[in-house]
Design an enzyme around this catalytic site. Structure first.
Site, mmCIF file in Angstrom:
data_model
loop_
_atom_site.group_PDB
_atom_site.id
_atom_site.type_symbol
_atom_site.label_atom_id
_atom_site.label_comp_id
_atom_site.label_asym_id
_atom_site.label_seq_id
_atom_site.Cartn_x
_atom_site.Cartn_y
_atom_site.Cartn_z
ATOM 1 N NE ARG A 63 -3.471 -0.116 2.928
ATOM 2 C CZ ARG A 63 -2.688 -0.163 3.937
ATOM 3 N NH1 ARG A 63 -1.834 0.940 4.375
ATOM 4 N NH2 ARG A 63 -2.790 -1.169 4.708
ATOM 5 C CE1 TYR A 117 -14.063 15.664 -16.305
ATOM 6 C CE2 TYR A 117 -13.504 14.994 -13.919
ATOM 7 C CZ TYR A 117 -13.738 14.900 -15.042
ATOM 8 O OH TYR A 117 -13.954 13.399 -15.574
ATOM 9 C CG ASP A 189 -7.993 19.384 -13.175
ATOM 10 O OD1 ASP A 189 -7.221 19.079 -14.231
ATOM 11 O OD2 ASP A 189 -9.088 18.828 -13.344
ATOM 12 C CE LYS A 214 -9.743 12.150 -18.875
ATOM 13 N NZ LYS A 214 -10.281 13.408 -18.068
HETATM 14 C C1 PLP Z 1 -10.790 13.511 -16.913
HETATM 15 C C2 PLP Z 1 -10.519 14.536 -16.309
HETATM 16 C C3 PLP Z 1 -10.609 14.324 -14.880
HETATM 17 C C4 PLP Z 1 -10.669 13.148 -14.064
HETATM 18 O O1 PLP Z 1 -10.000 12.048 -14.455
HETATM 19 P P1 PLP Z 1 -10.324 10.554 -14.109
HETATM 20 O O2 PLP Z 1 -9.147 9.690 -14.243
HETATM 21 O O3 PLP Z 1 -11.518 10.217 -15.263
HETATM 22 O O4 PLP Z 1 -11.004 10.369 -12.698
HETATM 23 C C5 PLP Z 1 -10.050 15.734 -13.874
HETATM 24 N N1 PLP Z 1 -9.901 16.811 -14.383
HETATM 25 C C6 PLP Z 1 -10.167 17.004 -15.792
HETATM 26 C C7 PLP Z 1 -9.983 18.381 -16.304
HETATM 27 C C8 PLP Z 1 -10.475 15.950 -16.703
HETATM 28 O O5 PLP Z 1 -10.930 16.000 -17.879
#
Ligand code: PLP
Length: 403
Positions: A63, A117, A189, A214
């Protein structure tokens, strides 16, 4: 995982060399997939000694991470100037919520950019509220208004740039400076640009969050998130994530490392194709607005040029005088664009969106378009040839108007 910065090296070089130090990787190019929960000890004394060392790089129990995950963390840290370490999370949303839980406590107030988001908004309105954290949404394009909504309980600011779906670029250095002056920690973010396109910590943010799902994964086959920070906040992030029990699998960490090595060339190619398509869309009579930070005239384009060193393939546009049925005809007629969530993969995607349900404060008429004409489509541009994608959009627009 804490790691030294190699700020002198170019970004391409850092993408190739990051996290490949001999300690973790052994004498192969890619760090092996190190699957393990349990460390075996020689005797009870060694076990008691082992439990005392909670440092990165000391394997104690699965972990707390293992060499494959540490390699990925170290590679991500090396890409973020000013960073001390990176914590990995099982998804991007887990990174956002985990980081917010690390910096906030009951009674605090969190400021959230209104174009965040959607799941970030939901976390503020849901789990964080249940645990006693209040939130206020703010218009990121209005720094004066932003400065006015702080109170003595405001402890954190959640930024995102460009804005989700609508793609406005805000003045992150100005907002982060205000947050710092008011004694609040700023989180951003940074999934759109990644640390390659926007050096978040250098621009005044305290914690940079990326959905590795992404661009870093890049192949639409894994879920993961990361939060990167200087030493003080890294310690808090790491402690909270260990208490929450967050882990990522070594198999996924290995896939993310594979994606990371080519992220630079993929981003460059996607960005160039996206800009070409955005310029083509701008000339089309079916389109009211193209929302793309790289496009001159887009909201915040000048700030993008000032603060960013790269773009990506994700942008949006708004149809002119068309309804939802027409929009669906267009999207359904696309051959090369998949219809689906997420983005940042090698393949192009299209998605319908409406702004009104996911905004509380931002004044749309200010940007020249109102909620009434918010018939939006978001595109994630992949690695296909630009001419093929444009031809696909052109035939789909014809199908839209043939009804
Ligand atoms: C997709 C996304 C997230 C979240 O990512 P996940 O891995 O799908 O939980 C956070 N911020 C932005 C801007 C995103 O496009």
């Amino acid at each position: 995982m804490a790691g030294g910065n190699k700020d002198k090296l170019g970004k391409g070089t850092r993408l190739v060399t990051g996290g490949r130090s001999g300690d973790f990787a052994g004498h192969v190019v890619n760090p092996p997939v190190w699957r393990a929960s349990t460390h075996l000890y020689e005797n009870c004394a060694a076990l008691r000694e082992g439990v005392k060392n909670n440092e990165d790089g000391a394997f104690f129990y699965g972990r707390r991470g293992a060499p494959t995950q540490w390699s990925l963390s170290e590679a991500l840290t090396e890409l973020e100037p000013g960073a001390h370490g990176t914590v990995l999370y099982p998804s991007g949303v887990a990174a956002i919520v985990g980081a917010l839980m690390a910096v906030l406590r009951a009674g605090d107030v969190l400021l959230v950019t209104d174009n965040a988001y959607d799941p970030t908004r939901n976390a503020a309105m849901g789990i964080l509220k249940r645990y006693g954290v209040e939130h206020r949404f703010f218009d990121p394009l209005d720094p004066d208004g932003f400065a006015e909504i702080f109170c003595e309980r405001t402890k954190a600011v959640m930024l995102e740039c460009p804005g989700s779906l609508t793609m406005e670029v805000c003045d992150i250095p100005a907002l982060a400076r205000i947050a710092r002056e008011k004694g609040a920690v700023s989180l951003v973010d940074n999934t759109w640009a990644t640390s390659l396109g926007f050096a978040a910590l250098e621009h005044g943010c305290d914690i940079a969050i990326t959905a590795l799902t992404k661009h870093v994964g890049g192949h639409s086959d894994l879920m993961m998130g990361a939060a990167t920070a200087g030493e003080r906040w890294y310690r808090r992030l790491r402690q909270t994530s260990q208490q929450l029990g967050h882990v990522v699998s070594p198999d996924d960490a290995s896939l993310a490392l594979r994606g990371l090595r080519t992220m630079g060339v993929r981003l460059e190619r996607e960005t160039a194709t996206a800009l070409e398509i955005a310029m083509w869309l701008e000339q089309r009579p079916e389109i009211a607005h193209v929302l793309c930070p790289m496009l001159p005239g887009s909201t915040g384009h000048d700030l993008w040029e000032r603060d960013f060193t790269g773009g990506c393939g994700l942008f949006s546009f708004v149809l002119k005088d068309r309804d939802d049925a027409a929009r669906c005809r267009l999207i359904d007629a696309l051959d090369l664009f998949g219809i689906g969530y997420s983005w940042g993969g090698f393949e192009s995607l299209a998605l319908p969106f409406d702004v009104a349900p996911v905004r509380s404060r931002m004044a749309w008429p200010k940007q020249g378009w109102g909620v009434e004409d918010s018939c939006g489509i978001r595109l994630s541009i992949g690695l296909e040839d630009p001419a093929d994608l444009i031809a696909d959009l052109e035939q789909a627009m014809a199908a839209m108007d043939e009804g």
